[in-house]
Scaffold this motif. Structure first.
Motif, short mmCIF file in Angstrom:
data_model
loop_
_atom_site.label_atom_id
_atom_site.label_comp_id
_atom_site.label_asym_id
_atom_site.label_seq_id
_atom_site.Cartn_x
_atom_site.Cartn_y
_atom_site.Cartn_z
N GLN A 1 0.83 -1.21 0.00
CA GLN A 1 0.00 0.00 0.00
C GLN A 1 0.86 1.26 0.00
O GLN A 1 0.45 2.31 -0.50
CB GLN A 1 -0.92 0.01 1.23
CG GLN A 1 -1.97 -1.08 1.25
CD GLN A 1 -3.18 -0.75 0.40
OE1 GLN A 1 -3.24 0.29 -0.26
NE2 GLN A 1 -4.17 -1.63 0.41
N ARG B 1 -6.01 -1.03 -4.29
CA ARG B 1 -5.88 -0.93 -2.83
C ARG B 1 -6.87 -1.85 -2.12
O ARG B 1 -6.53 -2.51 -1.14
CB ARG B 1 -6.06 0.53 -2.39
CG ARG B 1 -4.93 1.43 -2.86
CD ARG B 1 -4.85 2.73 -2.08
NE ARG B 1 -3.78 3.58 -2.61
CZ ARG B 1 -2.49 3.43 -2.33
NH1 ARG B 1 -2.11 2.44 -1.53
NH2 ARG B 1 -1.59 4.24 -2.84
N ARG B 2 -8.09 -1.89 -2.62
CA ARG B 2 -9.07 -2.81 -2.02
C ARG B 2 -8.63 -4.26 -2.17
O ARG B 2 -8.78 -5.07 -1.26
CB ARG B 2 -10.45 -2.60 -2.64
CG ARG B 2 -11.16 -1.33 -2.17
CD ARG B 2 -12.63 -1.36 -2.53
NE ARG B 2 -12.84 -1.45 -3.97
CZ ARG B 2 -12.96 -0.41 -4.78
NH1 ARG B 2 -12.88 0.83 -4.28
NH2 ARG B 2 -13.16 -0.56 -6.08
N ALA B 3 -8.07 -4.57 -3.35
CA ALA B 3 -7.61 -5.94 -3.58
C ALA B 3 -6.45 -6.29 -2.64
O ALA B 3 -6.37 -7.42 -2.13
CB ALA B 3 -7.18 -6.11 -5.03
N TYR C 1 -5.90 -5.01 0.35
CA TYR C 1 -6.49 -5.23 1.68
C TYR C 1 -7.15 -6.61 1.75
O TYR C 1 -7.05 -7.31 2.76
CB TYR C 1 -7.51 -4.14 2.00
CG TYR C 1 -6.92 -2.83 2.45
CD1 TYR C 1 -5.98 -2.78 3.49
CD2 TYR C 1 -7.29 -1.63 1.85
CE1 TYR C 1 -5.43 -1.57 3.90
CE2 TYR C 1 -6.75 -0.41 2.25
CZ TYR C 1 -5.82 -0.39 3.27
OH TYR C 1 -5.27 0.80 3.67
N GLY C 2 -7.81 -7.00 0.65
CA GLY C 2 -8.42 -8.32 0.63
C GLY C 2 -7.39 -9.43 0.74
O GLY C 2 -7.59 -10.41 1.45
N CYS C 3 -6.26 -9.27 0.04
CA CYS C 3 -5.18 -10.26 0.13
C CYS C 3 -4.62 -10.33 1.54
O CYS C 3 -4.38 -11.42 2.08
CB CYS C 3 -4.07 -9.93 -0.85
SG CYS C 3 -4.49 -10.17 -2.59
N SER D 1 -11.31 -3.76 2.95
CA SER D 1 -11.30 -4.34 1.60
C SER D 1 -12.67 -4.30 0.94
O SER D 1 -12.77 -4.29 -0.28
CB SER D 1 -10.82 -5.78 1.65
OG SER D 1 -11.83 -6.64 2.16
N ASP E 1 -14.54 -6.76 0.84
CA ASP E 1 -14.69 -8.11 0.26
C ASP E 1 -15.52 -8.97 1.20
O ASP E 1 -15.06 -9.41 2.25
CB ASP E 1 -13.30 -8.72 0.07
CG ASP E 1 -13.33 -10.07 -0.65
OD1 ASP E 1 -14.39 -10.73 -0.64
OD2 ASP E 1 -12.30 -10.45 -1.22
#
Length: 338
Positions: free
Chosen positions: A76, A86-88, A90-92, A127, A129
């Motif tokens: 990030q 960025r969302r992806a 955070y999801g990872c 995220s 997600d």
């Protein structure tokens, strides 16, 4: 087809434990972080999942998953990125942290699991997600069930089941219901247990009629009719319904995919206990002896199950020749375990 491709990949990856391997994610010095960086991190997640199914509960898996979560978060700050990226990321990071939490739960390190839980929940919220949020809260429910706290387990699992993704994908609905069935059993509610598993199977049949596209890799890696029967086996053992537990144990073993080494060991140990409680001493000992030696000495849950099995065997029938056979079988295992 997607599920088959994923499992072909992870079954090869499972041959090497995560602990001791070189980090597969190489954070690059770049002014721009993109989806290619996310793709590399997601491949590392497949490695973690594969090692978990082979080894399960190991401290090395927990530490590697936590390290990769931190590495995903570090990206990030590595450069500019779109909101999608960025969302992806955070999801990872949340996915890795949830795997660290699960490894700690599976290894009976509940204090560590709660620390991973707090971090995973925060990151997952950023995220957006829902699939990973479901995974985290569902794991929290499992953690409290293993800790003997069914009230908190039910509350946590309901958070997972109330997410919108459960209404749109019956595979998530099925998993939530199956885990709730195990929670009902831990609370001693047989009728609610039976109803939850019936509904879980109905939802699974609806899920089978849909394409796997869009479903997360962690879900496709383990959830199927074998897992439903595995949870039912655990539930009916809790309720003392030994014959029903045994039936679900056989169904689980018949349906388990080849890469599910940890699940096969756990199911075999549980099946042996169900047979023993019905007085089938010879069958029970034969089944218990079928647990692979590596799981019998290294997986905390399996070790505990086999210890409990041996204690119960001595309590029920200390003079039986099959009890002596079990003692002869486990003596070198105990020596190695020390």
């Amino acid at each position: 087809m997607e599920r088959r491709r994923f499992m072909t990949t992870t079954s090869v990856l499972a041959a090497t434990a995560v602990a001791g391997s070189a980090s597969p994610v190489a954070a690059r010095a770049s002014s721009r972080v993109g989806m290619s960086d996310v793709a590399r991190i997601r491949q590392s997640f497949a490695d973690i999942i594969a090692s978990d199914h082979r080894h399960g509960g190991q401290l090395g898996i927990e530490h590697e998953a936590a390290r990769l979560a931190d590495e995903a978060l570090a990206l990030q700050e590595a450069g500019t990125a779109s909101q999608r990226v960025r969302r992806a990321l955070y999801g990872c990071a949340a996915a890795f942290r949830s795997s660290a939490m699960w490894a700690a739960i599976d290894g009976r390190r509940f204090d560590d699991a709660r620390q991973h839980m707090a971090q995973a929940q925060t990151i997952a919220a950023m995220s957006g997600d829902q699939a990973i949020q479901f995974r985290i809260w569902s794991h929290v429910g499992t953690m409290y069930r293993h800790m003997g706290r069914p009230g908190e387990a039910e509350a946590a699992n309901m958070v997972a089941r109330n997410l919108g993704i459960v209404r749109t994908d019956p595979m998530f609905a099925s998993l939530g219901l199956a885990r709730h069935g195990a929670i009902h059993a831990a609370g001693g509610d047989a009728s609610a247990t039976r109803r939850a598993f019936r509904q879980a199977e109905e939802a699974w049949h609806r899920a089978e009629r849909r394409d796997d596209a869009g479903r997360p890799s962690w879900l496709l890696a383990f959830y199927d009719v074998a897992e439903i029967n595995s949870l039912a086996l655990s539930a009916y053992l809790s309720l003392g319904r030994w014959a029903e537990a045994e039936a679900h144990g056989h169904r689980c073993l018949a349906a388990l995919r080849p890469h599910m080494h940890r699940s096969r060991a756990i199911t075999t140990a549980r099946l042996a206990r169900a047979q023993l409680e019905q007085g089938e001493v010879e069958a029970a000992v034969t089944t218990a002896m079928g647990v692979p030696a590596d799981a019998a000495v290294s997986h905390p849950r399996v070790v505990g199950m086999l210890t409990s099995f041996g204690n119960r065997l001595m309590e029920i029938t200390p003079a039986n020749p099959h009890t002596a056979l079990w003692c002869d079988h486990t003596f070198p295992v105990k020596e190695n375990h020390r």
